[in-house]
Design an enzyme around this catalytic site. Structure first.
Site, short mmCIF file in Angstrom:
data_model
loop_
_atom_site.label_atom_id
_atom_site.label_comp_id
_atom_site.label_asym_id
_atom_site.label_seq_id
_atom_site.Cartn_x
_atom_site.Cartn_y
_atom_site.Cartn_z
N SER A 128 1.61 2.47 1.43
CA SER A 128 0.51 2.74 2.37
C SER A 128 1.05 2.93 3.79
O SER A 128 2.25 3.11 3.99
CB SER A 128 -0.50 1.59 2.34
OG SER A 128 0.08 0.42 2.89
N HIS A 185 -5.66 4.33 -1.10
CA HIS A 185 -4.23 4.59 -1.24
C HIS A 185 -3.98 6.03 -1.68
O HIS A 185 -4.80 6.64 -2.38
CB HIS A 185 -3.61 3.63 -2.28
CG HIS A 185 -3.53 2.22 -1.80
ND1 HIS A 185 -4.57 1.33 -1.93
CD2 HIS A 185 -2.53 1.56 -1.16
CE1 HIS A 185 -4.21 0.17 -1.40
NE2 HIS A 185 -2.97 0.27 -0.93
N HIS A 208 -8.86 -6.75 -3.27
CA HIS A 208 -9.35 -6.09 -2.06
C HIS A 208 -10.87 -6.12 -2.03
O HIS A 208 -11.52 -6.07 -3.08
CB HIS A 208 -8.87 -4.64 -2.00
CG HIS A 208 -7.43 -4.48 -1.66
ND1 HIS A 208 -6.93 -3.37 -1.03
CD2 HIS A 208 -6.37 -5.29 -1.85
CE1 HIS A 208 -5.63 -3.51 -0.86
NE2 HIS A 208 -5.26 -4.67 -1.36
N GLU A 227 9.24 0.64 -7.21
CA GLU A 227 10.50 1.39 -7.24
C GLU A 227 11.41 0.89 -8.34
O GLU A 227 11.32 -0.25 -8.78
CB GLU A 227 11.25 1.22 -5.89
CG GLU A 227 10.54 1.77 -4.71
CD GLU A 227 9.33 0.94 -4.30
OE1 GLU A 227 9.36 -0.30 -4.47
OE2 GLU A 227 8.35 1.54 -3.83
N SER A 262 -2.82 -5.67 1.01
CA SER A 262 -2.60 -6.70 -0.01
C SER A 262 -2.05 -7.96 0.65
O SER A 262 -1.09 -7.91 1.42
CB SER A 262 -1.59 -6.20 -1.05
OG SER A 262 -2.19 -5.22 -1.85
N ARG A 282 -8.33 -0.30 1.75
CA ARG A 282 -7.97 1.06 2.18
C ARG A 282 -7.94 1.96 0.95
O ARG A 282 -7.92 1.49 -0.18
CB ARG A 282 -6.60 1.07 2.86
CG ARG A 282 -5.49 0.51 2.01
CD ARG A 282 -4.09 0.95 2.44
NE ARG A 282 -3.74 0.83 3.83
CZ ARG A 282 -3.15 -0.24 4.40
NH1 ARG A 282 -2.89 -1.31 3.66
NH2 ARG A 282 -2.81 -0.23 5.66
I1 8IG Z 1 2.59 -5.98 -2.37
O1 8IG Z 1 7.87 -3.85 -3.91
C1 8IG Z 1 3.92 -4.57 -2.72
N1 8IG Z 1 3.63 -3.30 -2.55
N2 8IG Z 1 6.35 0.39 -3.16
N3 8IG Z 1 7.13 -1.76 -3.55
C2 8IG Z 1 6.13 -0.91 -3.19
N4 8IG Z 1 4.94 -1.33 -2.84
C3 8IG Z 1 4.73 -2.64 -2.85
C4 8IG Z 1 5.69 -3.57 -3.22
C5 8IG Z 1 6.97 -3.09 -3.59
N5 8IG Z 1 5.16 -4.78 -3.13
#
Ligand code: 8IG
Length: 318
Positions: A258, A140, A116, A239, A84, A138
């Site tokens: 990832s 995930h 993507h 999270e 990303s 990719r």
């Molecule tokens: I872009 O804040 C991206 N991917 N787990 N946490 C998690 N994955 C992410 C985050 C994030 N930002």
């Protein structure tokens, strides 16, 4: 319309997953197809990687053969996985010699994430004439296609002759000084997925998984690069603030969904690994505003030139 949960395939009648008498390990058949994506975002495919009786390294060799045919070169030298925010960065690496739809290559599926590209490109690296195999997306872990699918790209890269892989990602940052658009070198990881891409008694040393030599190469291109420890959560939800505090207590500086599983498989396949995270957002609770995927894409756009110059500098210096 939302997709129905797919049916598990591949397990022969009467076969049970787990350690068998011969010591080989058959994973329980991963579910193919997803319940969680709206139509048009992903497509259902039946992958040979879903069949626990099939050797995933054999599929990787099949994929490498198709890549060699379609690109006209026997061997690639370095693979890049664009996460990303990294989508536009490969344009600066060199001349695109071939573009292949993932769906034409054994074991690969279409992109499941907005922003993507579901294609891979063979790019001639300016200067050295080496070839880069650049994955626009990719698989995930949260797609539910199984760990074999998650690491198929790096296994295919190794089968295609690569000796180096550059794994990039977009992630949340735990250090307030890393604003959106800051690239950070991965110095190590914490795998919070509770699984491994390796099967059976495959004991692989992960000391210096993220090559100190390649981190030095990266810093020779951009001396301001910081480094940090990346924690791979399963996602796809971000999270909670409490989980981000937990990750910090555990020693993480970056949180994402990832890379860690891919890095393990890459090391097992004999690849030298460089991991670069683009902090696209402060992790939950680090900043007062909620997280948003549009913010992620925008941070990537804003950082594209810096990240592109960084990647092209690195691959030329390899
Ligand atoms: I872009 O804040 C991206 N991917 N787990 N946490 C998690 N994955 C992410 C985050 C994030 N930002």
């Amino acid at each position: 319309m939302w997709r129905e949960q797919g049916t598990a395939v591949g397990a022969p009648a009467g076969a049970s997953a787990g350690a068998s008498a011969t010591g080989t390990f058959a994973r329980s058949a991963p579910v193919v197809g997803l319940a969680t994506y709206p139509e048009g975002v992903t497509q259902q495919t039946t992958s040979p990687l879903s069949d626990p009786t099939v050797d995933p390294f054999e599929i990787a060799r099949d994929a490498a053969r198709v890549i060699a045919e379609r690109t006209g070169v026997e061997k690639h030298d370095v693979a890049l996985v664009l996460g990303s925010g990294w989508g536009q960065t490969a344009d600066l690496i060199g001349e695109v010699k071939a573009t292949i739809d993932n769906t034409d290559v054994p074991g690969f599926g279409a992109a499941a994430v907005a922003g993507h590209s579901g294609q891979m490109r063979s790019i001639e690296i300016e200067g050295s004439g080496k070839r880069a195999l650049v994955y626009g997306t990719r698989t995930h872990f949260y797609e539910g296609k199984g760990v074999r699918a998650v690491v198929h790209g790096v296994r295919t890269a190794a089968a295609a002759g690569c000796d180096t892989v550059v794994l990039t990602n977009g992630c949340g940052g735990l250090r307030p000084e890393w604003g959106p658009g800051t690239p950070v070198l991965m110095s190590d990881h914490i795998n919070l997925t509770a699984t491994s891409p390796l099967e059976g008694a495959t004991f692989v040393d992960l000391t210096d998984l993220y090559s100190p030599r390649l981190r030095d190469v990266a810093r020779s291109i951009d001396s301001s690069l910081d480094e940090g420890v990346y924690a791979q959560f399963t996602g796809p939800h971000y999270e909670t603030p409490a989980e981000v505090r937990m990750a910090k207590t555990l020693g993480a500086d970056l949180v994402g969904m990832s890379t860690a599983l891919e890095a393990i498989a890459a090391r097992h396949a004999g690849l030298e690994v460089l991991g670069i995270s683009l902090v696209t957002n402060p992790a939950a609770g680090i900043s007062p505003t909620p997280l948003d995927h549009a913010e992620v894409i925008e941070a990537g756009r804003a950082a594209a030139v810096r990240c592109g110059q960084l990647l092209s500098g690195i691959v030329r210096a390899l």
